[in-house]
Design a protein around this motif. Structure first.
Motif, PDB file in Angstrom:
ATOM      1  N   ALA A 225       0.741  -1.369  -0.133  1.00 40.28           N
ATOM      2  CA  ALA A 225       0.089   0.111  -0.302  1.00 40.28           C
ATOM      3  C   ALA A 225       0.937   1.072   0.043  1.00 40.28           C
ATOM      4  O   ALA A 225       0.509   2.384  -0.698  1.00 40.28           O
ATOM      5  CB  ALA A 225      -0.897  -0.047   1.295  1.00 40.28           C
ATOM      6  N   ALA A 226       2.031   1.335   0.947  1.00 35.52           N
ATOM      7  CA  ALA A 226       2.611   2.529   0.945  1.00 35.52           C
ATOM      8  C   ALA A 226       3.729   2.925  -0.346  1.00 35.52           C
ATOM      9  O   ALA A 226       3.873   4.123  -0.623  1.00 35.52           O
ATOM     10  CB  ALA A 226       3.754   2.280   1.951  1.00 35.52           C
ATOM     11  N   LYS A 227       3.854   1.873  -1.205  1.00 39.61           N
ATOM     12  CA  LYS A 227       4.395   2.185  -2.313  1.00 39.61           C
ATOM     13  C   LYS A 227       3.593   2.673  -3.517  1.00 39.61           C
ATOM     14  O   LYS A 227       4.038   3.109  -4.473  1.00 39.61           O
ATOM     15  CB  LYS A 227       5.516   0.957  -2.649  1.00 39.61           C
ATOM     16  CG  LYS A 227       4.586  -0.134  -3.414  1.00 39.61           C
ATOM     17  CD  LYS A 227       5.841  -1.432  -3.675  1.00 39.61           C
ATOM     18  CE  LYS A 227       4.860  -2.483  -4.391  1.00 39.61           C
ATOM     19  NZ  LYS A 227       5.628  -3.628  -4.581  1.00 39.61           N
ATOM     20  N   GLU A 228       2.424   2.479  -3.328  1.00 41.09           N
ATOM     21  CA  GLU A 228       1.421   2.914  -4.301  1.00 41.09           C
ATOM     22  C   GLU A 228       0.874   4.435  -3.913  1.00 41.09           C
ATOM     23  O   GLU A 228       1.101   4.859  -2.762  1.00 41.09           O
ATOM     24  CB  GLU A 228       0.322   1.885  -4.498  1.00 41.09           C
ATOM     25  CG  GLU A 228       0.761   0.598  -5.015  1.00 41.09           C
ATOM     26  CD  GLU A 228       1.203   0.699  -6.502  1.00 41.09           C
ATOM     27  OE1 GLU A 228       1.187   1.856  -7.146  1.00 41.09           O
ATOM     28  OE2 GLU A 228       2.105   0.016  -6.865  1.00 41.09           O
TER      29      GLU A 228
ATOM     30  N   GLU B  50       1.057  11.240  -1.517  1.00 42.96           N
ATOM     31  CA  GLU B  50       2.201  12.215  -2.159  1.00 42.96           C
ATOM     32  C   GLU B  50       1.563  13.585  -2.453  1.00 42.96           C
ATOM     33  O   GLU B  50       2.200  14.559  -2.293  1.00 42.96           O
ATOM     34  CB  GLU B  50       3.089  11.753  -3.362  1.00 42.96           C
ATOM     35  CG  GLU B  50       2.440  11.464  -4.400  1.00 42.96           C
ATOM     36  CD  GLU B  50       1.670   9.953  -4.784  1.00 42.96           C
ATOM     37  OE1 GLU B  50       1.305   9.758  -5.777  1.00 42.96           O
ATOM     38  OE2 GLU B  50       1.558   9.405  -3.712  1.00 42.96           O
ATOM     39  N   ASP B  51       0.014  13.511  -2.577  1.00 42.83           N
ATOM     40  CA  ASP B  51      -0.467  14.751  -3.077  1.00 42.83           C
ATOM     41  C   ASP B  51      -1.383  15.285  -1.632  1.00 42.83           C
ATOM     42  O   ASP B  51      -1.787  16.310  -1.863  1.00 42.83           O
ATOM     43  CB  ASP B  51      -1.657  14.345  -4.172  1.00 42.83           C
ATOM     44  CG  ASP B  51      -1.020  14.023  -5.437  1.00 42.83           C
ATOM     45  OD1 ASP B  51       0.081  14.384  -5.698  1.00 42.83           O
ATOM     46  OD2 ASP B  51      -1.509  13.000  -5.992  1.00 42.83           O
TER      47      ASP B  51
ATOM     48  N   GLY C 273       7.133  11.696   9.832  1.00 43.58           N
ATOM     49  CA  GLY C 273       8.424  11.521  10.675  1.00 43.58           C
ATOM     50  C   GLY C 273       8.186  11.630  12.064  1.00 43.58           C
ATOM     51  O   GLY C 273       9.124  11.280  12.513  1.00 43.58           O
ATOM     52  N   GLU C 274       7.209  12.479  12.605  1.00 45.46           N
ATOM     53  CA  GLU C 274       6.885  12.245  13.885  1.00 45.46           C
ATOM     54  C   GLU C 274       5.996  11.226  14.615  1.00 45.46           C
ATOM     55  O   GLU C 274       5.789  11.301  15.742  1.00 45.46           O
ATOM     56  CB  GLU C 274       6.364  13.829  13.974  1.00 45.46           C
ATOM     57  CG  GLU C 274       6.937  14.863  13.499  1.00 45.46           C
ATOM     58  CD  GLU C 274       8.282  15.270  14.155  1.00 45.46           C
ATOM     59  OE1 GLU C 274       8.554  15.001  15.373  1.00 45.46           O
ATOM     60  OE2 GLU C 274       9.330  15.629  13.314  1.00 45.46           O
ATOM     61  N   LEU C 275       5.491  10.663  13.505  1.00 44.85           N
ATOM     62  CA  LEU C 275       4.555   9.535  14.128  1.00 44.85           C
ATOM     63  C   LEU C 275       5.078   8.282  15.190  1.00 44.85           C
ATOM     64  O   LEU C 275       4.311   8.270  16.255  1.00 44.85           O
ATOM     65  CB  LEU C 275       3.989   8.691  12.853  1.00 44.85           C
ATOM     66  CG  LEU C 275       2.987   7.910  13.038  1.00 44.85           C
ATOM     67  CD1 LEU C 275       1.578   8.524  13.702  1.00 44.85           C
ATOM     68  CD2 LEU C 275       2.463   7.193  11.920  1.00 44.85           C
TER      69      LEU C 275
ATOM     70  N   ASP D  67       7.731  10.323   2.167  1.00 45.52           N
ATOM     71  CA  ASP D  67       8.682  11.486   2.692  1.00 45.52           C
ATOM     72  C   ASP D  67       8.170  11.551   4.148  1.00 45.52           C
ATOM     73  O   ASP D  67       6.903  11.375   4.440  1.00 45.52           O
ATOM     74  CB  ASP D  67       8.512  12.650   2.041  1.00 45.52           C
ATOM     75  CG  ASP D  67       8.871  12.953   0.524  1.00 45.52           C
ATOM     76  OD1 ASP D  67       9.798  11.671   0.096  1.00 45.52           O
ATOM     77  OD2 ASP D  67       8.373  13.469  -0.359  1.00 45.52           O
ATOM     78  N   ALA D  68       9.163  11.884   4.969  1.00 47.10           N
ATOM     79  CA  ALA D  68       8.959  12.175   6.353  1.00 47.10           C
ATOM     80  C   ALA D  68       7.940  13.361   6.642  1.00 47.10           C
ATOM     81  O   ALA D  68       7.536  13.388   7.570  1.00 47.10           O
ATOM     82  CB  ALA D  68      10.188  12.710   7.049  1.00 47.10           C
ATOM     83  N   ASP D  69       7.688  14.508   5.628  1.00 48.65           N
ATOM     84  CA  ASP D  69       6.862  15.293   5.714  1.00 48.65           C
ATOM     85  C   ASP D  69       5.369  15.079   5.329  1.00 48.65           C
ATOM     86  O   ASP D  69       4.374  15.892   5.234  1.00 48.65           O
ATOM     87  CB  ASP D  69       7.256  16.652   5.066  1.00 48.65           C
ATOM     88  CG  ASP D  69       7.695  16.649   3.701  1.00 48.65           C
ATOM     89  OD1 ASP D  69       7.186  15.446   3.178  1.00 48.65           O
ATOM     90  OD2 ASP D  69       7.783  17.757   2.923  1.00 48.65           O
ATOM     91  N   THR D  70       5.058  13.904   5.153  1.00 44.31           N
ATOM     92  CA  THR D  70       3.783  13.364   4.707  1.00 44.31           C
ATOM     93  C   THR D  70       2.855  13.649   5.645  1.00 44.31           C
ATOM     94  O   THR D  70       2.957  13.166   6.799  1.00 44.31           O
ATOM     95  CB  THR D  70       3.700  11.926   4.178  1.00 44.31           C
ATOM     96  OG1 THR D  70       4.542  11.530   3.118  1.00 44.31           O
ATOM     97  CG2 THR D  70       2.331  11.428   3.846  1.00 44.31           C
ATOM     98  N   PRO D  71       1.604  14.286   5.376  1.00 46.95           N
ATOM     99  CA  PRO D  71       0.632  14.630   6.479  1.00 46.95           C
ATOM    100  C   PRO D  71       0.244  13.172   7.112  1.00 46.95           C
ATOM    101  O   PRO D  71      -0.201  12.373   6.163  1.00 46.95           O
ATOM    102  CB  PRO D  71      -0.332  15.298   5.725  1.00 46.95           C
ATOM    103  CG  PRO D  71       0.349  16.186   4.613  1.00 46.95           C
ATOM    104  CD  PRO D  71       1.216  15.116   4.179  1.00 46.95           C
ATOM    105  N   VAL D  72      -0.227  13.319   8.261  1.00 49.42           N
ATOM    106  CA  VAL D  72      -0.715  12.201   9.085  1.00 49.42           C
ATOM    107  C   VAL D  72      -1.734  12.866  10.037  1.00 49.42           C
ATOM    108  O   VAL D  72      -1.248  13.768  10.799  1.00 49.42           O
ATOM    109  CB  VAL D  72       0.285  11.499   9.791  1.00 49.42           C
ATOM    110  CG1 VAL D  72      -0.272  10.214  10.734  1.00 49.42           C
ATOM    111  CG2 VAL D  72       1.220  10.650   8.878  1.00 49.42           C
ATOM    112  N   GLY D  73      -2.913  12.168  10.126  1.00 45.43           N
ATOM    113  CA  GLY D  73      -4.136  12.541  10.971  1.00 45.43           C
ATOM    114  C   GLY D  73      -4.258  11.462  11.882  1.00 45.43           C
ATOM    115  O   GLY D  73      -4.306  10.387  11.415  1.00 45.43           O
TER     116      GLY D  73
END
Length: 348
Positions: free
Chosen positions: A248-251, A327-328, A305-307, A281-287
């Motif tokens: 899933a992560a590579k797509e 990525e978007d 990166g902070e998760l 990327d480490a700056d990918t948004p995470v909720g």
């Protein structure tokens, strides 16, 4: 928000589902938690659970359990089997409904779910989920049957045996009954008993899944293609979970993580973060949404990166759902946004 497929605690309830019971211990008659609704039972251990089962046990251990099992136990084995079959019931079967309660507050329940619960004679579920049902609904039920964490098989068989004994039964869970919940298990146990779904007029009553209720608190992160993955290795081996995370992560999927953290699964969460960072990327948004719709709800938008370091905080536990952007995905005005693709077709 979690569902009740995980089992980190022992199920201590005693049940003889739809059963005629003969106990050989003097303490058996004082156990107020036992339920008697469908198979014959004879046991030397008053703490055993023999849900819808015929049981004979020579063990003196007070913690042994053969939930929903036909058991002859003179060893440390705790193998479980479905006990009663369709031949053990003479009544005209009732209805069995697997009901999703949604995110955990009355306003989040669908009208259909409320109606299904009001129509049920008996309501069966994990104690925490029974407690989420409004009093005006539970007060209308002839009987409530709840068990602590774990006991999914025995609890589901309890519901099935009550339906086969002629009652209209609702088995409840948070979210949706077909998302990491007991809808599938109910059908599997019905099949193993020689019954059919139509025999008990089985119905799955949808609820709002955790992915959707939590996404709504975060903005609009799941607008494009998305997948859900549970980190619980109680039923799925961790190597399989890791493989799914890589795929899933590579797509370009957004990823919803269920059951991210427990005392017994710190390593699973850490491995998940490692895999995600290998592809994004480490700056990918995470909720992160803890206890969506409940009194202790918390919402946080951070970066991938902070998760991992948040695994040691109160916001991440078994009632937490995590949404990892693609990525978007970006953050605008404290809201996660994953574009659907309109910007490539239209000017706005």
């Amino acid at each position: 928000m979690s569902t009740d497929t995980n089992a980190d605690a022992d199920d201590e309830s005693t049940s003889n589902c739809g059963a005629s019971s003969t106990e050989n211990t003097s303490e058996a008659s004082t156990d107020s938690s036992s339920s008697t609704c469908g198979a014959s039972s004879s046991t030397d251990d008053s703490s055993d659970s023999t849900c819808g089962a015929s049981s004979s046990s020579g063990s003196s251990s007070s913690s042994s359990s053969s939930c929903g099992a036909s058991s002859s136990d003179d060893s440390s084995s705790n193998e479980k089997e479905v006990g009663s079959t369709i031949e053990d019931f003479d009544a005209e079967p009732g209805q069995l409904s697997a009901v999703g309660l949604g995110p955990g507050h009355p306003e989040g329940m669908t009208d259909r779910a409320k109606t299904a619960l009001l129509e049920a004679d008996h309501i069966v579920g994990y104690t925490t989920y029974i407690d989420l049902i409004p009093d005006e609904i539970t007060e209308e039920a002839d009987e409530l049957y709840d068990t602590p964490m774990c006991g999914e098989v025995s609890r589901t068989e309890e519901a099935i045996d009550r339906a086969l004994a002629g009652h209209d039964v609702a088995i409840v869970g948070s979210g949706d009954p077909n998302v990491y919940a007991l809808g599938g298990l109910a059908l599997e146990i019905l099949e193993s008993k020689g019954a059919t779904a139509s025999m008990v007029d089985f119905e799955a009553v949808p609820g709002v899944p955790a992915a959707q209720s939590c996404a709504a608190r975060l903005g609009a992160p799941l607008v494009n293609d998305t997948v859900s993955i549970s980190l619980s290795d109680h039923l799925v081996p961790m190597p399989e979970i890791e493989s799914r995370l890589h795929s899933a992560a590579k797509e370009s999927f957004t990823i919803t993580i269920y059951n991210p953290w427990s005392r017994k699964r710190r390593e699973n969460f850490e491995k998940c973060c490692e895999i995600l960072l290998a592809h994004r990327d480490a700056d990918t948004p995470v909720g992160i949404v803890h206890g969506a719709g409940r009194d202790d709800e918390q919402v946080l938008i951070t970066e991938l990166g902070e998760l991992e370091e948040l695994g040691e905080s109160e916001i991440v536990d078994m009632t937490t759902t995590i949404v990892v952007g693609n990525e978007d995905t970006y953050v605008w005005d404290d809201r996660m946004v994953t574009p659907r693709g309109y910007e490539t077709k239209y000017d706005y």
